[in-house]
Design a protein around this motif. Structure first.
Motif, mmCIF file in Angstrom:
data_model
loop_
_atom_site.group_PDB
_atom_site.id
_atom_site.type_symbol
_atom_site.label_atom_id
_atom_site.label_comp_id
_atom_site.label_asym_id
_atom_site.label_seq_id
_atom_site.Cartn_x
_atom_site.Cartn_y
_atom_site.Cartn_z
ATOM 1 N N ILE A 61 -7.020 68.302 -19.380
ATOM 2 C CA ILE A 61 -8.376 68.028 -18.894
ATOM 3 C C ILE A 61 -8.740 66.565 -19.114
ATOM 4 C CG2 ILE A 61 -10.839 68.545 -19.205
ATOM 5 C CD1 ILE A 61 -10.047 71.385 -19.919
ATOM 6 N N THR A 62 -8.605 66.099 -20.362
ATOM 7 C CA THR A 62 -8.981 64.721 -20.693
ATOM 8 C C THR A 62 -7.961 64.128 -21.653
ATOM 9 O OG1 THR A 62 -11.301 65.394 -20.585
ATOM 10 C CG2 THR A 62 -10.851 63.239 -21.558
ATOM 11 N N ILE A 63 -7.648 62.851 -21.448
ATOM 12 C CA ILE A 63 -6.809 62.126 -22.405
ATOM 13 C C ILE A 63 -7.744 61.367 -23.338
ATOM 14 C CG2 ILE A 63 -5.007 60.389 -22.697
ATOM 15 C CD1 ILE A 63 -4.262 61.047 -19.695
ATOM 16 N N LYS A 64 -7.842 61.817 -24.581
ATOM 17 C CA LYS A 64 -8.737 61.190 -25.560
ATOM 18 C C LYS A 64 -8.164 59.856 -26.042
ATOM 19 C CE LYS A 64 -11.738 64.701 -26.291
ATOM 20 N NZ LYS A 64 -13.205 64.577 -26.178
ATOM 21 N N GLU A 65 -6.859 59.877 -26.346
ATOM 22 C CA GLU A 65 -6.154 58.653 -26.750
ATOM 23 C C GLU A 65 -4.832 58.619 -25.982
ATOM 24 O OE1 GLU A 65 -5.682 58.090 -30.957
ATOM 25 O OE2 GLU A 65 -7.672 58.934 -31.391
ATOM 26 N N ALA A 66 -4.710 57.636 -25.078
ATOM 27 C CA ALA A 66 -3.532 57.559 -24.220
ATOM 28 C C ALA A 66 -2.350 56.919 -24.947
ATOM 29 C CB ALA A 66 -3.853 56.769 -22.965
ATOM 30 N N SER A 67 -1.155 57.347 -24.592
ATOM 31 C CA SER A 67 0.064 56.720 -25.103
ATOM 32 C C SER A 67 0.265 55.362 -24.429
ATOM 33 C CB SER A 67 1.272 57.614 -24.807
ATOM 34 O OG SER A 67 2.477 56.903 -24.956
ATOM 35 N N GLU A 68 0.890 54.449 -25.167
ATOM 36 C CA GLU A 68 1.223 53.139 -24.576
ATOM 37 C C GLU A 68 2.295 53.285 -23.499
ATOM 38 O OE1 GLU A 68 4.577 51.912 -27.947
ATOM 39 O OE2 GLU A 68 2.660 50.830 -27.856
ATOM 40 N N ASN A 69 2.931 54.449 -23.457
ATOM 41 C CA ASN A 69 3.964 54.701 -22.440
ATOM 42 C C ASN A 69 3.402 55.313 -21.158
ATOM 43 O OD1 ASN A 69 6.200 53.831 -24.028
ATOM 44 N ND2 ASN A 69 6.063 55.733 -25.200
ATOM 45 N N ARG A 70 2.106 55.590 -21.117
ATOM 46 C CA ARG A 70 1.517 56.153 -19.910
ATOM 47 C C ARG A 70 1.334 55.069 -18.853
ATOM 48 N NH1 ARG A 70 -0.843 60.568 -17.903
ATOM 49 N NH2 ARG A 70 -0.661 61.723 -19.861
ATOM 50 N N VAL A 71 1.723 55.381 -17.614
ATOM 51 C CA VAL A 71 1.552 54.455 -16.481
ATOM 52 C C VAL A 71 0.893 55.205 -15.325
ATOM 53 C CG1 VAL A 71 3.531 53.004 -17.100
ATOM 54 C CG2 VAL A 71 3.872 54.963 -15.573
ATOM 55 N N GLU A 72 0.376 54.444 -14.387
ATOM 56 C CA GLU A 72 -0.204 55.042 -13.178
ATOM 57 C C GLU A 72 0.929 55.400 -12.225
ATOM 58 O OE1 GLU A 72 -3.405 56.473 -11.114
ATOM 59 O OE2 GLU A 72 -3.602 55.327 -12.985
ATOM 60 N N ALA A 73 1.031 56.669 -11.853
ATOM 61 C CA ALA A 73 2.080 57.082 -10.916
ATOM 62 C C ALA A 73 1.861 56.395 -9.575
ATOM 63 C CB ALA A 73 2.072 58.591 -10.744
ATOM 64 N N PRO A 74 2.861 55.663 -9.048
ATOM 65 C CA PRO A 74 2.656 54.901 -7.815
ATOM 66 C C PRO A 74 2.667 55.738 -6.534
ATOM 67 C CG PRO A 74 4.870 54.553 -8.648
ATOM 68 C CD PRO A 74 4.156 55.378 -9.670
ATOM 69 N N CYS A 75 3.151 56.969 -6.615
ATOM 70 C CA CYS A 75 3.278 57.788 -5.400
ATOM 71 C C CYS A 75 2.004 58.580 -5.145
ATOM 72 C CB CYS A 75 4.451 58.754 -5.545
ATOM 73 S SG CYS A 75 4.642 59.859 -4.134
ATOM 74 N N GLU A 76 1.494 58.500 -3.922
ATOM 75 C CA GLU A 76 0.240 59.184 -3.571
ATOM 76 C C GLU A 76 0.384 60.707 -3.556
ATOM 77 O OE1 GLU A 76 -0.706 58.951 0.874
ATOM 78 O OE2 GLU A 76 0.842 57.399 0.660
ATOM 79 N N TYR A 77 1.627 61.199 -3.463
ATOM 80 C CA TYR A 77 1.853 62.646 -3.410
ATOM 81 C C TYR A 77 2.216 63.231 -4.780
ATOM 82 C CZ TYR A 77 2.559 61.226 1.468
ATOM 83 O OH TYR A 77 2.421 60.661 2.721
ATOM 84 N N TYR A 78 2.265 62.395 -5.795
ATOM 85 C CA TYR A 78 2.843 62.787 -7.076
ATOM 86 C C TYR A 78 2.186 64.029 -7.688
ATOM 87 C CZ TYR A 78 4.280 62.588 -11.966
ATOM 88 O OH TYR A 78 4.758 62.897 -13.214
ATOM 89 N N ASN A 79 0.874 64.134 -7.587
ATOM 90 C CA ASN A 79 0.165 65.233 -8.247
ATOM 91 C C ASN A 79 0.349 66.586 -7.564
ATOM 92 O OD1 ASN A 79 -0.890 63.683 -10.360
ATOM 93 N ND2 ASN A 79 -2.570 62.947 -9.078
ATOM 94 N N VAL A 80 0.888 66.578 -6.341
ATOM 95 C CA VAL A 80 1.084 67.856 -5.642
ATOM 96 C C VAL A 80 2.552 68.151 -5.342
ATOM 97 C CG1 VAL A 80 -1.214 68.049 -4.627
ATOM 98 C CG2 VAL A 80 0.537 66.706 -3.440
ATOM 99 N N CYS A 81 3.354 67.106 -5.166
ATOM 100 C CA CYS A 81 4.760 67.293 -4.800
ATOM 101 C C CYS A 81 5.578 67.653 -6.031
ATOM 102 C CB CYS A 81 5.297 66.003 -4.169
ATOM 103 S SG CYS A 81 7.048 66.080 -3.732
ATOM 104 N N GLY A 82 6.554 68.531 -5.865
ATOM 105 C CA GLY A 82 7.386 68.948 -6.986
ATOM 106 C C GLY A 82 8.669 68.158 -7.131
ATOM 107 N N GLY A 83 8.846 67.090 -6.326
ATOM 108 C CA GLY A 83 10.099 66.333 -6.362
ATOM 109 C C GLY A 83 10.292 65.530 -7.634
ATOM 110 N N CYS A 84 9.223 64.953 -8.151
ATOM 111 C CA CYS A 84 9.271 64.146 -9.392
ATOM 112 C C CYS A 84 8.384 64.800 -10.445
ATOM 113 C CB CYS A 84 8.753 62.732 -9.145
ATOM 114 S SG CYS A 84 9.738 61.746 -8.013
#
Length: 457
Positions: A61-84
């Protein structure tokens, strides 16, 4: 342990680990909750959506404290596609996670404490690496053609125009074929009803040559609008050298059927690995990521420790790629593969590459190897690269009887590799080293190559 958390309730917790699927692990009183898209060392708020006796599943639901390894996924389909599954995790952290998967399997869950496990070999540019795309075809509720990949844990198609991990040429072909199929109003396959014609489109490309093969997989013995499709493709794409029709009449999730016809051009496409050329048919196994394949094979060759005097058996040899690499430093290579078409390719590839110290035979590895043994063939090194299910039990028994000095074991599924190596260990072999290789960046898959040696006892 159930009762620690309740379904539909919201909790806050610290992510302490990853699962082999790349999900974050939160523990309450040693009871694990697996949370997709959560990263190790993050503090998160999550909703429990499933409770089992041994574990629960949460939704981030919410990231209270993010990891330094977190990045913004560059693919627009990432949140729905099961490929990655890992685009939200920085690439260096992905490589570390994959090494940890191997360490967990071999050192924590199995007793290989003395085995050296190296860092994961990664890519400089971990994008656009896939030379093969298997694209399901469907229609949306409005009746429009959809080409893309399946949603996570479903067979619903995510309609896409580009994929960040597949060859860029495939994006262009996908977009134009979508328009063509819409124009000719082709019948598409309905999985539930087992009706309709076009099931999948498969694209295979030579990474270094650019040659491309297009395979239309149908639930019919004929491909409708065949001539128009061929005319369109050949006018639009200079790099397409082969168009094939594969027939799959079965009601199953298996993508390709057993029968293929060449509609246009060549029977195969050609690609290169190092100085070797390989012809690849529609049914041949060929590694998805050629850049990493070269690194994988170099490591396998290093582990084989060849000095020109060894006889090598290449089990599950496919079209002879790794066997060709071994041949340059071996006395003789014997390759065996159950797929007859692959062995035909292997023979042709040996001829193309002027390899005269290799023998290729179709059949079950355990049967052919026993035949070779009766003929007096005694290998010092056996090269093994089985499918995900690992080595056949009978094959392992045959391998133990053969008693080579060294076994080089490439695996696309370390979970079955560790099972097989445990059997070899009980029969006098020692697992010396493992090197993970990232063949599939931004996914949870990891390939490994292992050096296994016969002990003196």
């Amino acid at each position: 342990m159930a009762g620690i958390v309740n379904k539909n309730e919201i909790y806050t917790g610290q992510v302490i680990d990853f699962t082999h699927e790349g999900h974050g692990v939160v523990k309450f009183d040693r009871y694990p909750i697996f949370v997709p898209n959560a990263i190790k060392d993050e503090t998160i708020e999550f909703k429990v959506i499933k409770v089992k006796k041994q574990f629960a599943i949460g939704k981030l639901i919410t990231i209270k404290e993010a990891s330094e390894n977190r990045v913004e996924a560059p693919c627009e389909y990432y949140n729905v596609c099961g490929g990655c599954q890992l685009q939200h995790l920085g690439y260096s952290a992905q490589l570390e996670m994959k090494k940890e998967q191997v360490v967990n399997l071999f050192k924590r869950k199995s007793n290989f404490e003395d085995t050296i496990i190296h860092n994961t070999i990664g890519m400089e540019n971990p994008w656009q690496y896939r030379n093969k795309s298997q694209i399901p075809v469907g229609r949306n509720r409005e009746g429009e053609i959809e080409l893309g990949f399946y949603r996570q844990r479903s067979h619903d198609i995510v309609n896409i125009d580009h994929c960040m991990i597949q060859d860029e040429k495939h994006d262009q072909i996908m977009i134009k074929l979508k328009a063509l199929l819409e124009q000719i109003n082709i019948s598409v396959y309905n999985e539930q009803k087992h009706k309709g014609e076009l099931r999948h489109i498969i694209l295979r490309s030579g990474y270094y040559t650019g040659e491309t093969m297009i395979i239309f997989v149908t639930n019919s013995k004929q491909l409708s609008h065949k001539n128009k499709i061929i005319e369109y493709i050949t006018a639009e794409f200079d790099n397409v050298v082969s168009i094939k029709h594969n027939i799959n009449l079965e009601k199953s999730n298996v993508i390709m059927g057993n029968t293929s016809h060449t509609l246009y051009g060549e029977e195969t496409i050609t690609d290169k690995l190092s100085e070797y050329q390989f012809k690849i048919s529609d049914t041949s196994f060929y590694q998805i990521n050629p850049v990493q394949t070269e690194k994988l094979y170099r490591k396998a060759l290093e582990y084989a420790q060849l000095d020109g005097e060894e006889t090598v058996i290449d089990a599950y040899c496919g079209i002879g790629t790794i066997g060709s690499y071994m041949s340059q430093q071996a006395k003789h290579v014997y390759g065996v593969e159950v797929v007859e078409q692959a062995i035909e390719n292997a023979k042709e590839n040996a001829e193309i590459n002027h390899i005269d110290n290799a023998t290729w035979e179709a059949g079950k590895a355990e049967e052919v190897i026993l035949k070779w043994q009766k003929e007096g063939i005694k290998p010092e090194v056996v090269m093994v690269d089985p499918p995900r299910k690992g080595c056949d039990q009978t094959f392992i028994e045959t391998l133990i009887e053969l008693s080579p000095k060294r076994i080089v074991y490439i695996s696309c599924n370390p979970a079955t590799q560790v099972r097989d190596v445990e059997i070899l260990k009980r029969s006098g072999y020692q697992l010396k080293e493992i090197t993970p290789v990232d063949m599939f960046p931004h996914t949870t898959h990891v390939e490994t190559v292992a050096l296994i040696e016969k002990t003196n006892n």
